[in-house]
Design an enzyme around this catalytic site. Structure first.
Site, PDB file in Angstrom:
ATOM      1  N   SER B  12       0.866  -1.179   0.000  1.00  0.00           N
ATOM      2  CA  SER B  12       0.000   0.000   0.000  1.00  0.00           C
ATOM      3  C   SER B  12       0.904   1.231   0.000  1.00  0.00           C
ATOM      4  O   SER B  12       1.910   1.227  -0.717  1.00  0.00           O
ATOM      5  CB  SER B  12      -0.920  -0.072   1.223  1.00  0.00           C
ATOM      6  OG  SER B  12      -1.883   0.943   1.158  1.00  0.00           O
ATOM      7  N   HIS B  39      -2.781  -1.185  -3.298  1.00  0.00           N
ATOM      8  CA  HIS B  39      -3.884  -0.232  -3.138  1.00  0.00           C
ATOM      9  C   HIS B  39      -3.555   1.006  -3.948  1.00  0.00           C
ATOM     10  O   HIS B  39      -2.448   1.523  -3.874  1.00  0.00           O
ATOM     11  CB  HIS B  39      -4.019   0.185  -1.672  1.00  0.00           C
ATOM     12  CG  HIS B  39      -4.295  -0.954  -0.757  1.00  0.00           C
ATOM     13  ND1 HIS B  39      -3.980  -0.941   0.567  1.00  0.00           N
ATOM     14  CD2 HIS B  39      -4.868  -2.160  -0.975  1.00  0.00           C
ATOM     15  CE1 HIS B  39      -4.340  -2.073   1.137  1.00  0.00           C
ATOM     16  NE2 HIS B  39      -4.875  -2.841   0.217  1.00  0.00           N
ATOM     17  N   ASP B 132      -4.205  -4.627   5.952  1.00  0.00           N
ATOM     18  CA  ASP B 132      -4.566  -5.547   4.876  1.00  0.00           C
ATOM     19  C   ASP B 132      -3.362  -6.449   4.585  1.00  0.00           C
ATOM     20  O   ASP B 132      -2.218  -5.987   4.627  1.00  0.00           O
ATOM     21  CB  ASP B 132      -4.936  -4.743   3.619  1.00  0.00           C
ATOM     22  CG  ASP B 132      -5.566  -5.625   2.549  1.00  0.00           C
ATOM     23  OD1 ASP B 132      -6.038  -6.722   2.895  1.00  0.00           O
ATOM     24  OD2 ASP B 132      -5.569  -5.208   1.379  1.00  0.00           O
TER      25      ASP B 132
END
Lengths: 275, 187
Positions: B12, B39, B132
């Site tokens: 991310s 992401h 995540d």
């Protein structure tokens, strides 16, 4: 949700899908396996099921729970004016063409909770075409259709939807289309007046009319190739010559036998039927 | 270590920089696919594969739904969809709820791949600001796969690899400069 090792095996998924077909006539056997298994696991842990046997028994014997099961394993995530560029192309290219017809019949397949149906209705109204249009919004799941027919969406979503609307070429004040009611936005009745919400199962049901535009966005991704071809064939049969077919941003008709009958509109997942 | 059949890299905030450093140093003859799930903002769709493809001689492409997964290819998960791995080693996409406020969610790809590739899966989690990927690493481990994280001390945003090191059993903690060698040796 943290299942370290799957509590439901692939074989058990097959058993459940077999039950659904036998008991209820819902055929999920052509769905992509990884996705449906993840949905089943999610529900299993969400409802704190203790054993597969009990879970299976409940699905087969408790009709209320069966409804919940179908609602939860099918994906019902959607938004208004999702992919604004797509709706801009509908507004600028597709509807002006269809506007020359005396009557416009649209099929929105897999409409879920109806956000796209109302989006289309708004564009048609702004183009002064709503009075001569009919939007058939269908889904296999009666629960989401009930919600769609209420024309109420979370007020908290309206900022995002309003931004999408503007990016899609909308110039009006988006809030003029709804009235705020506590935490809900209720959309004006006029927008619903030309939408028919109805159940239709793409796997098992046949064509029910001829359309100038069919939209089916982010449904085919859940189907395996064979089922995709079958459904695309159904769309081809249900589309008039020079009609349009619109799919989700990652979906294509390229590998399907119907592709030879269609020509794509550049930049968007919209095809026009040429033969 | 068993022969790697798939490497999945999740990241991310702060992970793009790592990818841009690592990809150029990879062998062009890798015997497994690399699947990248990062992401990013919806809409910047075609940019990431293009950006990465300029840095490596491996084929880089955005994932198409139902596409078979081939060795020697770098696959980039599309924005705004979850990427799932099917038993027949193909991709499927899914537009279901966000997980950890993310779509694509790294957890989804790690978890579905864990069941498919089992002991032949390697998962690498990079820099990022949420958790995540952590559950995905736990699944990968449970199915016998190999887990690796970016050394949090070298991460622009250390939260994600840090959370992984707390909650999951991690086999390798890698500095950026050691990642390419680690990956090349999986072949």
């Amino acid at each position: 949700m943290n299942q370290e090792l799957s509590v439901i095996t692939d074989e058990q998924v097959e058993i459940l899908l077999g039950d659904l077909l036998e008991q209820y006539g819902y055929d999920f056997t052509g769905y992509s396996k990884a996705s449906i298994k993840r949905r089943i696991l999610r529900l299993y842990s969400l409802d704190k099921q203790v054993s597969f046997a009990e879970f299976r028994y409940r699905i087969n014997n408790d009709t209320v729970y069966f409804k919940r099961f179908v609602e939860q394993i099918t994906v019902n995530v959607t938004e208004m004016f999702r992919d604004p560029g797509f709706f801009k192309t509908l507004r600028d290219v597709v509807f002006p063409n269809l506007g020359t017809y005396p009557f416009i019949r649209i099929w929105l397949a897999g409409c879920s909770t109806g956000e796209e149906a109302y989006s289309i209705s708004i564009i048609l109204k702004e183009l002064n075409l709503l009075h001569k249009s009919l939007i058939y919004a269908t889904d296999l799941n009666p629960v989401v259709l009930e919600k769609a027919a209420q024309s109420m969406f979370a007020l908290s979503q309206m900022k995002q939807y309003s931004e999408n609307y503007i990016l899609s070429g909308g110039t009006k004040d988006f809030s003029s289309y709804y009235t705020a009611n506590y935490s809900l936005a209720k959309f004006n009745d006029e927008l619903k007046s030309k939408i028919i919400f109805s159940t239709h199962n793409l796997v098992s049901d046949h064509s029910f009319n001829e359309f100038q535009l069919i939209l089916c966005r982010n449904v085919l991704i859940y189907f395996d190739r064979d089922l995709q071809h079958k459904v695309l064939n159904l769309f081809d049969e249900s589309l008039e010559g020079l009609g349009y077919l619109a799919l989700g941003s990652k979906e294509t008709i390229d590998f399907s036998p119907i592709s030879k009958n269609f020509k794509r509109i550049p930049a968007e997942k919209i095809w026009r039927k040429v033969s | 270590m068993e022969k790697c059949e798939a490497l999945i890299i999740g990241g991310s905030a702060g992970s793009l920089d790592v990818l841009l450093k690592v990809l150029p140093a990879l062998d062009s003859t890798l015997s497994f696919p690399i699947i990248i799930v990062v992401h990013r903002k919806y809409g910047a769709d075609s940019l990431l594969p293009e950006l990465l493809s300029g840095r490596t001689s491996l084929i880089v492409k955005e994932i198409d739904e139902k596409e078979p997964i081939l060795a020697g290819t770098v696959y980039v998960a599309p924005s705004d969809y979850h990427t799932l791995i099917e038993k027949d080693k193909s991709f499927s996409l899914d537009y279901s709820e966000k997980i950890n406020y993310s779509r694509p969610a790294i957890d989804v790809t790690f978890q579905t791949a864990a069941e498919v590739y089992k002991t032949k899966l390697v998962c690498l989690l990079l820099s990022g600001s949420n958790s995540d990927g952590v559950n995905g690493l736990i699944s990968a481990k449970a199915w016998g796969g190999i887990t690796a994280i970016q050394d949090p001390a070298t991460a622009q945003v250390s939260y994600m690899p840090q959370q992984a090191s707390i909650h999951a059993k991690i086999d390798y903690i890698l500095r950026i400069e050691d990642m390419a060698e680690f990956i090349n040796l999986l072949s």
